[in-house]
Design an enzyme around this catalytic site. Structure first.
Site, PDB file in Angstrom:
ATOM      1  N   ASP A 174       2.220 -13.219   5.496  1.00 27.30           N
ATOM      2  CA  ASP A 174       1.428 -11.941   4.767  1.00 27.30           C
ATOM      3  C   ASP A 174       0.802 -11.129   5.828  1.00 27.30           C
ATOM      4  O   ASP A 174       0.757 -11.491   7.192  1.00 27.30           O
ATOM      5  CB  ASP A 174       0.540 -12.223   3.538  1.00 27.30           C
ATOM      6  CG  ASP A 174       0.620 -11.049   2.650  1.00 27.30           C
ATOM      7  OD1 ASP A 174       0.345 -11.107   1.518  1.00 27.30           O
ATOM      8  OD2 ASP A 174       0.743 -10.043   3.115  1.00 27.30           O
TER       9      ASP A 174
HETATM   10  C1  GLC Z   1       0.338  -6.743   1.659  1.00 24.44           C
HETATM   11  C2  GLC Z   1       0.576  -7.734   0.531  1.00 24.44           C
HETATM   12  C3  GLC Z   1       1.965  -8.047   0.362  1.00 24.44           C
HETATM   13  C4  GLC Z   1       2.793  -7.072   1.093  1.00 24.44           C
HETATM   14  C5  GLC Z   1       2.452  -7.070   2.635  1.00 24.44           C
HETATM   15  C6  GLC Z   1       3.356  -5.813   3.528  1.00 24.44           C
HETATM   16  O1  GLC Z   1      -0.940  -6.981   2.223  1.00 24.44           O
HETATM   17  O2  GLC Z   1      -0.480  -8.743   0.206  1.00 24.44           O
HETATM   18  O3  GLC Z   1       2.357  -8.524  -0.879  1.00 24.44           O
HETATM   19  O4  GLC Z   1       4.220  -7.580   0.814  1.00 24.44           O
HETATM   20  O5  GLC Z   1       1.372  -6.670   2.648  1.00 24.44           O
HETATM   21  O6  GLC Z   1       3.067  -4.625   2.932  1.00 24.44           O
END
Ligand code: GLC
Length: 693
Positions: A248
């Site tokens: 993430d």
């Molecule tokens: C965010 C979220 C995730 C998302 C990622 C990219 O912090 O936790 O669900 O896909 O970053 O945007």
């Protein structure tokens, strides 16, 4: 591939552009880029720039680097790209795999037209704490529902004409954050993970999801981005997942904040060993992985395995054959996409109460007052995670009702003396209430579940006018609705319904499309009752007082939820007949039992009943829920007609992981409950028999 080119494939910065990143691209040091959501959303000043950026970036990677490996461009396309559908929790309320698949397919084609090849969806965290803002992105609390809808989303994204790569997230247990506080710790045993939270991810992997995203959280003290047991041993080895695990946002770097890595170098080492293949944004792999491999601290095979997975994902996505996006421009929603968005919205609505107020007669000459903060605020009806959605695309309730009713007054203020005055002059009042989408989604946990300040009091004041009062509740989560149901004549839960909010609401309230949704999450009696869900286990003592048996629950409140999982009313009524079984026992191997229940529409209008099958394993190696959703059938019944819901139960429907984490199905007694929600139903027992050897 050189070592640095291999590491390049694992590197995913945000918002890569053809100017600032040109040299890095020529050296093959970037494998993918996300076009950003969350903190860097503002970096993309102009969608036109993103379009030209993606093509310009890709041309450098393909035509000017040594190996010419194309990038994958990713974005959070969560519930639509430009055509915004209801939030996933709303879509889940439709209990309709085909609808979820069609919406994902539509979103995939719109996103691909903008050069996007990979979406970070579906989010399939089992969500049982509405304080957590991200329940809005989920398919709710029931593994069976989240599994089937998640798999439908994977198929929709990946089998669309544009075959958008999907990403099941956030692996795993993120919905259990302490206190519902986003990013907080998770304490859960592997057995509960396997019997609840891992199930939707298993289904997504079996549906062929291209990627899985690791969750931010630490699970029993081990952050997911360093969790070798869950990522490499279970997901990759035990399940045979051959796709890509992506971190993430800066999740690898946060191992330092978690306090399990002294620095970014150590974080990179732990993450690659755990099974994280792509580093989103932290830069840890780009900075340290090559040197870790050269020094022998990290086995080169771990890097090779990650690169193989990434290249395989690119091959499967067809990005080698067709690296460049179509030169399309941002397309506005079409009539076809609006039709689907409207169907999704009407299918998501859940009728919570109705004292013969709904449906309104569409030819009514009555004076109707439409009031509240959502009457004409398109942006507030899109919901969380709508990066490419636009408020101006939303057909608002004010627009839709004005087109349909002759004698309509629209009052878009907060409740005021003017509102009460207009209410006195009206024959019917429709009050649009609830929470703004900014209160749900990531980093949006709340400590109280009350309706926004003043709204419940406003309902009481409007109710005191003595006119039929319809309350429409917009929300990204279950709320503590207090005595709302007692005061309003009817309450319709509308989630955040997307661009066709207005027409869908008019179709429902005027009876053209009766509400058919069922709750995908329990509505708790209060925030103090959390966690409160349908997978309650038996425990040694009853939840509610029973005679002189000491009981659990609370001494100051009923323990039962205010509205159970699966709950939803119609504009008609249904009666369930007796449950019928094709047999009272089935062999453990290859057995099956057909379970049927007749359902009669006993009311004056057509309606849909979502007949739910719950199962209970009466004696198992670990405690099993009192009832767990196993299947459901939607019956569309004309007034006075009867239908039959038929389910085929097999031993695998009772399978579970035991104390040794071994999957098993036991001989012995089980119970089937067939009903309209998790708090009621007709029951029957059957048994699973060991084959005589
Ligand atoms: C965010 C979220 C995730 C998302 C990622 C990219 O912090 O936790 O669900 O896909 O970053 O945007």
């Amino acid at each position: 591939m050189t070592l640095s080119e291999k590491v390049g494939q694992t590197n995913q910065p945000a918002n890569v552009d053809a100017v600032g990143d040109a040299e890095t691209l020529r050296l093959g040091l970037i494998g993918s880029s996300l076009y950003a959501s969350g903190p860097t959303a503002g970096n993309i000043k102009d969608r036109g720039l993103m379009l030209s950026t993606i093509e310009a970036v890709q041309r450098i990677a393909v035509e000017e680097s040594r190996l010419g490996i194309p990038l994958l461009f990713a974005r959070d396309v969560i519930h639509g790209h430009r055509t915004i559908f209801p939030i996933p929790l709303g879509l889940a309320a439709a209990w309709d795999e085909d609808l979820v698949e069609r919406a994902a397919r539509m979103a995939a084609d719109e996103a691909a037209a903008n050069g996007i090849a990979w979406t970070f969806a579906p989010m399939i965290d089992i969500s049982e704490d509405p304080r957590w803002g991200r329940v809005a992105e989920s398919f709710g609390e029931a593994p069976a529902l989240a599994s089937r809808l998640g798999a439908a989303a994977v198929r929709g994204f990946q089998e669309s004409a544009s075959s958008l790569a999907s990403c099941a997230k956030h692996y795993v247990g993120y919905g259990l954050v302490r206190g519902g506080r986003d990013y907080d710790s998770v304490s859960v045993g592997e057995n509960t993970l396997r019997n609840l939270h891992l199930r939707p991810f298993r289904a997504a992997v079996e549906a062929g999801c291209a990627a899985v995203m690791a969750a931010f959280v630490d699970v029993d003290g081990v952050p997911m981005h360093a969790n070798r047991r869950l990522l490499r041993e279970i997901l990759k080895q035990e399940w045979g997942f051959d796709g890509v695990v992506v971190s993430d946002w800066r999740g690898i770097g946060e191992l330092v904040e978690h306090g399990v890595a002294a620095d970014l170098r150590e974080a990179a080492a732990q993450a690659i060993r755990a099974g994280i293949d792509i580093d989103m944004v932290s830069g840890a792999y780009a900075a340290h992985l090559a040197e870790l491999v050269e020094s022998g601290e990290v086995d080169a095979e771990l890097l090779d395995d990650a690169v193989r997975r990434i290249l395989r994902m690119k091959l499967r996505r067809g990005v080698f054959e067709q690296p460049y996006p179509p030169r399309s421009t941002d397309r506005a929603p079409t009539s076809a996409s609006r039709t689907l968005a409207r169907l999704a919205a009407t299918s998501s609505f859940v009728l919570l109460s109705n004292r013969d107020v709904l449906p309104l007669n569409p030819s009514t000459r009555s004076r109707v007052l439409l009031t509240g903060p959502f009457v004409d605020n398109g942006e507030a009806l899109l919901g969380t995670w709508t990066l490419d959605g636009r408020g101006e695309d939303v057909v608002t309730p004010a627009t839709a009702f004005t087109e349909r009713l002759d004698n309509l007054t629209v009052d878009d203020g907060r409740l005021s003396d003017r509102t009460l005055k207009l209410g006195r002059q009206a024959d019917v009042i429709i009050s649009l209430l609830g929470e703004h989408p900014s209160r749900s989604g990531e980093a949006s946990s709340i400590s109280k579940l009350d309706l926004p300040v003043g709204q419940l009091d406003g309902v009481r004041q409007l109710a005191a006018l003595g006119k039929p009062l319809i309350v429409v509740l917009f929300t990204g989560r279950p709320l503590d609705i207090g005595d709302l149901l007692e005061h309003a004549g009817a309450v319709l839960l509308a989630w955040h319904p997307g661009i066709e909010a207005g027409p869908a609401l008019a179709d429902a309230i005027l009876g053209k499309v009766p509400p058919r949704g069922r709750l995908p999450m329990t509505f708790p009696r209060s925030v103090g009752h959390l966690p409160s869900s349908s997978h309650q286990r038996p425990t040694g003592r009853p939840l509610e007082a029973r005679g002189d048996v000491p009981s659990g629950g609370y001494i100051d409140a009923l323990a039962q939820p205010r509205l159970p999982f699966g709950f939803g009313l119609s504009y008609t009524t249904f009666r369930y007949g007796a449950i019928r079984l094709s047999a009272n026992e089935m062999p453990l191997v290859g057995g099956s039992i057909r379970i049927s229940v007749d359902v009669t529409n006993t009311g004056p209008r057509p309606g849909r009943e979502v007949v739910q099958l719950y199962l209970r394993d009466l004696v198992a190696d670990v405690t099993r829920p009192l009832r767990q959703l196993a299947d459901w059938r939607a019956l569309d019944l004309e007034a006075g007609s009867r239908g039959t819901a038929t389910f085929v139960v097999t031993p695998d429907d009772l399978g579970y992981y035991d104390r040794t984490m071994t999957y098993r199905v036991d001989p012995g007694e089980a119970e089937a409950i067939v009903g309209a929600n998790a708090a009621q139903g007709v029951t029957a027992r059957f048994s699973l028999k060991e084959e005589a050897r």
